[in-house]
Design a protein around this motif. Structure first.
Motif, PDB file in Angstrom:
ATOM      1  N   ILE A 241       3.409 -28.417  -0.866  1.00 58.98           N
ATOM      2  CA  ILE A 241       2.358 -28.164   0.126  1.00 58.98           C
ATOM      3  C   ILE A 241       1.142 -29.031  -0.147  1.00 58.98           C
ATOM      4  N   ILE A 242       0.755 -29.135  -1.430  1.00 62.67           N
ATOM      5  CA  ILE A 242      -0.400 -29.963  -1.777  1.00 62.67           C
ATOM      6  C   ILE A 242      -0.140 -31.414  -1.357  1.00 62.67           C
ATOM      7  N   LYS A 243       1.098 -31.859  -1.585  1.00 58.15           N
ATOM      8  CA  LYS A 243       1.420 -33.243  -1.276  1.00 58.15           C
ATOM      9  C   LYS A 243       1.404 -33.518   0.227  1.00 58.15           C
ATOM     10  N   THR A 244       1.791 -32.521   1.004  1.00 59.10           N
ATOM     11  CA  THR A 244       1.830 -32.723   2.465  1.00 59.10           C
ATOM     12  C   THR A 244       0.712 -31.933   3.120  1.00 59.10           C
ATOM     13  N   LYS A 245      -0.457 -31.876   2.471  1.00 62.24           N
ATOM     14  CA  LYS A 245      -1.479 -30.943   2.954  1.00 62.24           C
ATOM     15  C   LYS A 245      -1.945 -31.255   4.378  1.00 62.24           C
ATOM     16  N   GLY A 246      -1.951 -32.544   4.710  1.00 67.81           N
ATOM     17  CA  GLY A 246      -2.376 -32.889   6.069  1.00 67.81           C
ATOM     18  C   GLY A 246      -1.488 -32.218   7.103  1.00 67.81           C
ATOM     19  N   GLN A 247      -0.178 -32.362   6.915  1.00 70.19           N
ATOM     20  CA  GLN A 247       0.762 -31.752   7.856  1.00 70.19           C
ATOM     21  C   GLN A 247       0.666 -30.242   7.813  1.00 70.19           C
ATOM     22  N   PHE A 248       0.558 -29.721   6.577  1.00 65.96           N
ATOM     23  CA  PHE A 248       0.479 -28.265   6.420  1.00 65.96           C
ATOM     24  C   PHE A 248      -0.701 -27.715   7.223  1.00 65.96           C
ATOM     25  N   ILE A 249      -1.847 -28.358   7.054  1.00 68.48           N
ATOM     26  CA  ILE A 249      -3.044 -27.882   7.767  1.00 68.48           C
ATOM     27  C   ILE A 249      -2.836 -27.994   9.280  1.00 68.48           C
ATOM     28  N   ALA A 250      -2.213 -29.099   9.701  1.00 72.45           N
ATOM     29  CA  ALA A 250      -2.015 -29.302  11.145  1.00 72.45           C
ATOM     30  C   ALA A 250      -1.139 -28.203  11.752  1.00 72.45           C
ATOM     31  N   VAL A 251      -0.026 -27.858  11.089  1.00 69.33           N
ATOM     32  CA  VAL A 251       0.832 -26.809  11.673  1.00 69.33           C
ATOM     33  C   VAL A 251       0.127 -25.461  11.588  1.00 69.33           C
ATOM     34  N   VAL A 252      -0.541 -25.209  10.442  1.00 69.67           N
ATOM     35  CA  VAL A 252      -1.269 -23.946  10.329  1.00 69.67           C
ATOM     36  C   VAL A 252      -2.259 -23.836  11.492  1.00 69.67           C
ATOM     37  N   ALA A 253      -2.907 -24.943  11.814  1.00 62.18           N
ATOM     38  CA  ALA A 253      -3.884 -24.911  12.907  1.00 62.18           C
ATOM     39  C   ALA A 253      -3.219 -24.545  14.227  1.00 62.18           C
ATOM     40  N   VAL A 254      -2.041 -25.115  14.477  1.00 57.65           N
ATOM     41  CA  VAL A 254      -1.362 -24.811  15.742  1.00 57.65           C
ATOM     42  C   VAL A 254      -0.957 -23.333  15.777  1.00 57.65           C
ATOM     43  N   VAL A 255      -0.391 -22.846  14.656  1.00 54.96           N
ATOM     44  CA  VAL A 255      -0.025 -21.428  14.598  1.00 54.96           C
ATOM     45  C   VAL A 255      -1.282 -20.574  14.794  1.00 54.96           C
ATOM     46  N   ALA A 256      -2.347 -20.961  14.101  1.00 57.85           N
ATOM     47  CA  ALA A 256      -3.577 -20.172  14.172  1.00 57.85           C
ATOM     48  C   ALA A 256      -4.098 -20.112  15.605  1.00 57.85           C
ATOM     49  N   MET A 257      -4.023 -21.246  16.323  1.00 53.18           N
ATOM     50  CA  MET A 257      -4.497 -21.246  17.712  1.00 53.18           C
ATOM     51  C   MET A 257      -3.652 -20.298  18.557  1.00 53.18           C
ATOM     52  N   GLY A 258      -2.334 -20.358  18.338  1.00 57.44           N
ATOM     53  CA  GLY A 258      -1.443 -19.475  19.090  1.00 57.44           C
ATOM     54  C   GLY A 258      -1.759 -18.020  18.825  1.00 57.44           C
ATOM     55  N   ILE A 259      -1.909 -17.676  17.548  1.00 52.82           N
ATOM     56  CA  ILE A 259      -2.179 -16.286  17.192  1.00 52.82           C
ATOM     57  C   ILE A 259      -3.573 -15.884  17.691  1.00 52.82           C
ATOM     58  N   ALA A 260      -4.520 -16.810  17.578  1.00 53.19           N
ATOM     59  CA  ALA A 260      -5.885 -16.501  18.025  1.00 53.19           C
ATOM     60  C   ALA A 260      -5.890 -16.195  19.520  1.00 53.19           C
ATOM     61  N   VAL A 261      -5.203 -17.046  20.272  1.00 57.38           N
ATOM     62  CA  VAL A 261      -5.148 -16.824  21.718  1.00 57.38           C
ATOM     63  C   VAL A 261      -4.448 -15.500  22.005  1.00 57.38           C
ATOM     64  N   TYR A 262      -3.364 -15.256  21.266  1.00 61.49           N
ATOM     65  CA  TYR A 262      -2.613 -14.018  21.487  1.00 61.49           C
ATOM     66  C   TYR A 262      -3.484 -12.801  21.191  1.00 61.49           C
ATOM     67  N   ILE A 263      -4.081 -12.794  19.997  1.00 64.48           N
ATOM     68  CA  ILE A 263      -4.878 -11.628  19.616  1.00 64.48           C
ATOM     69  C   ILE A 263      -6.120 -11.514  20.491  1.00 64.48           C
ATOM     70  N   GLY A 264      -6.762 -12.653  20.742  1.00 67.09           N
ATOM     71  CA  GLY A 264      -7.975 -12.628  21.569  1.00 67.09           C
ATOM     72  C   GLY A 264      -7.690 -12.059  22.951  1.00 67.09           C
ATOM     73  N   MET A 265      -6.663 -12.591  23.587  1.00 70.17           N
ATOM     74  CA  MET A 265      -6.395 -12.190  24.970  1.00 70.17           C
ATOM     75  C   MET A 265      -5.796 -10.792  25.042  1.00 70.17           C
TER      76      MET A 265
END
Lengths: 801, 234
Positions: A12-36
């Motif tokens: 994960i540390i080695k691929t942190k850029g990708q890790f953060i990017a996917v986490v961000a996409v998941v987070a947006m999905g969950i945020a929209v889901y929970i928010g709405m």
């Protein structure tokens, strides 16, 4: 397993850029889901609770006037659970800024808790049933009429306990004393009528008072003009309604409609529907794309770490353990995304709840945390990620320890379809050929990235579309259809000759009369309530259009029916319909009239006839109910002041004020549009970034050899960019029309009886969406290939192991 | 003979974490125009580091490197890229061809880089690949891939051809054919050829043989009569 955990952590540390990017996409999905979902739940729950607590009516009946005892007779109808008779009437109101506003006087019998559509007191106290004597320390004077006002009106007009508002009723100015604010289940979304664009608390408000005082003010002693009914569960609403209308027949039935046509309820339900639709499809897009990205990352990881997997297996690890190890990556992504998304979602939901509190009068707090949504969010996120992870790691099973120690066979280049088009292929430079073949070789990843970009671009179009629709509506409504500066309505129809009083006011450049008649249109056994507006043929201050936006002229004979009513009745041009007038004065009149055209108004709808024909419908002559004015801008203030003086004027609609109100409301939506745009850009970024990072990682050796060959950093970066552009340009090209389809779907989910947003997307929106797309593409590309400068030529070209 | 490249007391020190590795220690060497120079040494002797510095892929830690009198030992990335582009042809042990390009296209890619490349078709014919040039690397044998790699290096008509274990991944017979190809290019085009290898017999084909150990040159030997590759045995 702890060694494996360490390995996972280091990966994960080695691929942190990708890790953060996917986490961000998941987070947006969950945020929209929970928010709405949270916003939906909160809004819906407080609506349900409010409706239940305040005994929200199932059916509404409007009559000209009826003795109040009639309710006793209605109460005996089987299926009726409760009946309330009341007075509700719009009157002109003079506020502190000396501007004409409309107040909807609504009567209640104390104690209100037995009433249907009863009140919830927010501040102050209930009005007294009779004139009251002054209490020590109170500002109330004997003979004062005490009223409650709705909170938004109170705020918009800075009204406090003890303040006085004046209304004009039956030609008299009546002062009223405000003793508090209150709201009711029918006043959650306060708009004057369906023809209004948006709530405007400065020009429309509810005034609540005792029935006796309302009857007194309006000269309706012992009378009511509305009957509200609740039904026993399971009752046949239509049958009960027919029986109630029969009872009310002698008193002049004006309208009868069920709860779902009640304006506030309909607006609220429309909002809830839209919210529910968005709370489903938006998270689905984000989580689906996040899953796809994880699939790509893990498939590539398993391929790249083939040797390591072989060693693990040689050491005695079972395939299942290895699969779980790699799937752990996806689960961690899901967990981080869900935690981040939950926090973001709570912020989003409180933001949305605040916005809703601004528009909807719901007394119960709408700030609850929806634990269920959070749990679902976690389950959804982890479930989808695990699934993606497990699918991607299936191939682990097939890795044989001994074979994995041999170098993998060279990846095979192959001819692609494009090469069949030799005229094109010959014109391509070598870098393009590389890109096309590489894309063809990695079809799966190319396809997933392409779909992701298409969605991101589509989302950009959808977000920006809102601005187009609004701009189009403003333009169409305020500048093309509605050419007048003021629309003045009278408390009751007057003779056309009396308009002279208004026409001669200084500054009036043009005045055109109109006669508005509420009607019921019957056709083929079906009936619909609508309003007919009579205009002079050749009228210039109001423009009509048909559904295909071709201009329509006011006909001398015949009816221009509103598209909505025509659709509901199944009537078309050439059909004869029966029109029944529902004006509160005089008996209702029946006439038959031919449909000569279909009119489509963006806001409010409505049917149109000539002014003369409108008079014929009422069996009257030369009556007008209002006038449209074109005014010299410099003199409008003086005109407004003069109109205020006229007691026969019930409301003055100023185009400028409507426009200001509209723009003010628009500011709030700018935030949500910005959030959507931001999310779309982030989504696109994450997708392109991931695909570029993987492509870069896989081809380091290839790229290093190009550098040795004498390619400059820019040239190597250019080769990667070409490959990136190949999918991106295709993604944008497909994404723009896909955005149009998304808009259509979105509008389809939202469209209500009350208003319809046009599916209008300006060409510039496509341009902006495309520019936005290239922005995220280029930024993601630059982020992904920033390692190109550090490309260790010597290291990379060393022996392959 | 004219000096093409001059290495003057070149050292190279790598810091790998806490370990310092002296890959080259004060090494000096002149490379003459038109010669075939073979650098021999066991792994870790510094021969590949020397080749990398000669090829402009790496810079010396101290000391100077001159190419046709120009000091390149402190050159920036841009200058070094230009140097690799115009003056150097590289042949790798593992070919490093672009898998998504056919043999011919791999050569095209290099030819596009310079102003006056040789004719791609001719070079491919010279290396004996006229028939197979439309194949992808994955469809070629190792020897064929190495021929493409040589063609790719040669098509730029570079002054200096640097070969890092060019036969290392090939079988005996194929290896000899590849060496013969390098000799042919040296003879017909006049390119200077530097070959790095741990395979001592290959030294017999060189005009001069440099022997390295522990980061320094321990011997420079001239071959009065270089053997043709066909006659080398290992």
């Amino acid at each position: 397993m702890s060694a494996l955990n360490n390995k996972l952590w280091r990966t994960i540390i080695k691929t942190k850029g990708q890790f953060i990017a996917v986490v961000a996409v998941v987070a947006m999905g969950i945020a929209v889901y929970i928010g709405m979902t949270t916003a939906y739940q909160n809004l819906n729950t407080s609506k349900e609770k409010f409706y239940r607590d305040r005994n929200f009516a199932d059916y509404y009946f409007h009559v000209v006037k009826a003795p109040q005892q009639v309710t006793k007779q209605i109460a005996t109808i089987p299926g009726v659970a409760g009946v309330t008779g009341r007075i509700q009437k719009d009157v002109a109101l003079i506020n502190d800024f000396n501007q004409r506003a409309t107040a909807r006087l609504t009567s209640y019998t104390l104690p209100v808790k037995y009433e249907i559509n009863s009140l919830q007191l927010l501040t102050g106290r209930f009005f007294a049933a009779e004139g009251v004597a002054a209490q020590p320390g109170e500002q109330t004077r004997t003979g004062d009429i005490e009223v409650l006002v709705d909170p938004q009106y109170a705020e918009g007009n800075r009204l406090d306990y003890g303040d006085t508002v004046s209304i004009v009723a039956e030609g008299r100015v009546v002062p009223l004393t405000v003793v508090g604010t209150a709201t009711g289940p029918e006043f959650i979304y306060l708009m004057k009528d369906a023809g209004t664009l948006l709530p405007d608390p400065t020009t429309f408000g509810i005034i609540m008072l005792s029935r006796e005082r309302a009857q007194e003010i309006l000269n309706l002693k012992g009378q009511i003009n509305q009957v509200l009914v609740t039904l026993v569960p399971g009752a046949d609403a239509k049958r009960v309604a027919d029986q109630v209308e029969e009872v009310l027949e002698p008193y002049g039935n004006l309208a009868g409609y069920p709860r779902k046509q009640q304006l506030s309820n309909a607006m609220l339900e429309a909002e809830l529907d839209g919210l529910r639709a968005s709370s489903r499809y938006m998270p689905a897009i984000f989580l689906g794309i996040a899953a796809a990205i994880q699939f790509v990352i893990l498939s590539r990881m398993v391929r790249a770490q083939r040797l390591q997997i072989g060693i693990m297996k040689a050491l005695g690890y079972r395939s299942r353990q290895v699969i779980l190890h790699y799937t752990g990556y996806a689960v961690l992504v899901a967990l981080c995304g869900a935690i981040l998304g939950t926090l973001l979602g709570l912020v989003l939901s409180s933001f949305m709840s605040q916005a809703y509190a601004l528009y909807f009068n719901l007394p119960a707090s709408i700030g609850a945390v929806n634990t269920q949504a959070i749990i679902y969010g976690f389950v959804l996120s982890i479930g989808i990620s695990s699934l993606a992870g497990l699918t991607a790691c299936r191939s682990v099973v097939k890795i044989n320890p001994a074979e994995s120690m041999h170098p993998e066979l060279p990846k095979g280049g192959a001819k692609t379809m494009v090469e069949g088009w030799s005229w094109l292929w010959r014109r391509l430079d070598t870098a393009w050929k590389m890109s096309i073949r590489s894309a063809a070789r990695n079809r799966g990843r190319f396809g997933i990235t392409l779909v992701g970009i298409v969605f991101a671009v589509g989302m950009l179009v959808v977000s920006l579309f809102t601005l187009d629709a609004v701009d189009y509506m403003i333009n169409k409504h305020f500048y093309q259809n509605q050419r007048y500066d003021y629309l003045v309505r009278f408390t009751a129809p007057v003779k056309e000759s009396e308009l002279l009083n208004i026409e001669r006011i200084e500054g009036v450049q043009k005045a055109e009369p109109l006669l508005e008649v509420p009607v019921r249109i019957n056709y083929n056994g079906k009936s619909e309530d609508d309003a007919v507006t009579g205009l002079n043929p050749g009228t210039s201050l109001k423009k009509l259009a048909d559904p295909r936006e071709r201009p329509l002229e006011v006909p001398g004979e015949g009816l221009l029916i509103s598209q909505r009513t025509a659709n509901k009745l199944g009537a078309g041009v050439g059909d004869m319909v029966e029109v029944e007038t529902l004006l509160g004065i005089g008996p209702s009149r029946l006439s038959t009239i031919k449909i000569v055209g279909i009119s489509n108004q963006l806001v409010g709808g409505g049917c149109f006839v000539s002014l003369q024909q409108a008079n014929v419908l009422l069996q009257e002559r030369q009556l007008v109910s209002g006038v449209m004015l074109k005014v010299a801008p410099a003199l409008s203030a003086g005109l407004e002041a003069e109109l205020e003086e006229m007691t026969a004027v019930s409301s003055v609609l100023s185009r400028q004020k409507e426009l200001d109100n509209f723009n003010k409301n628009l500011e709030a939506s700018i935030y949500s549009i910005s959030i959507l745009v931001l999310f779309a850009l982030l989504l696109g970024f994450a997708i392109v970034y991931n695909s570029s990072v993987i492509s870069f990682a896989e081809r380091q050796r290839e790229l290093a050899s190009l550098r040795v060959l004498g390619f400059s950093i820019q040239e190597v970066s250019g080769i990667l960019l070409k490959e990136n552009l190949l999918q991106s340009v295709l993604g944008v090209v497909l994404g723009l029309p896909f955005g149009y389809l998304m808009v259509k779907g979105y509008i389809g989910a939202l469209s209500t009886d009350l208003y319809s947003l046009p599916v209008i997307i300006y060409p510039t929106t496509y341009v902006y969406a495309a520019l936005g797309s290239f922005f995220f593409i280029i930024v993601a590309h630059l982020f992904a290939v920033r390692g190109i400068k550090q490309l260790q030529l010597v290291e990379v070209l060393k022996n392959k192991d | 003979m004219d000096v093409l490249m001059k290495l003057d007391r070149v050292t190279k020190t790598y810091h790998m974490g806490e370990v310092t590795v002296n890959a080259l220690r004060e090494t000096s060497l002149d490379v003459f125009q038109g010669e075939i120079l073979v650098i021999l040494g066991p792994s870790g002797s510094g021969k590949s580091t020397l080749l990398n510095i000669m090829g402009g892929m790496d810079l010396p830690t101290t000391g100077e490197m001159f190419f046709l009198g120009e000091n390149l030992s402190r050159a920036g990335d841009k200058r070094l890229t230009g140097y690799r582009r115009n003056e150097i042809g590289f042949v790798f042990q593992f070919y490093n061809l672009i898998p998504d390009l056919t043999g011919r296209e791999n050569v095209d890619l290099a030819a596009d880089l310079v102003d006056e490349p040789l004719k791609v078709q001719e070079v491919l014919a010279e290396v004996g690949l006229a028939e197979r040039m439309e194949h992808f690397p994955s469809q070629m044998s190792g020897g064929e891939q190495q021929r493409v790699s040589i063609a790719r290096a040669a098509v730029k008509n570079p002054r200096l051809l640097l070969c890092d274990e060019p036969t290392g991944a090939l079988d005996y017979q194929t290896g000899k054919l590849i060496l013969a190809l390098l000799v042919k290019i040296n003879r017909e085009r006049g390119s200077t050829v530097v070959i790095v290898t741990h395979n001592t017999p290959i030294g017999d084909m060189a005009h001069r043989v440099v022997r390295m150990r522990d980061g320094t040159i321990v011997e420079i030997r001239e071959n009065a009569a270089p053997l043709p590759p066909e006659r080398i045995e290992w």
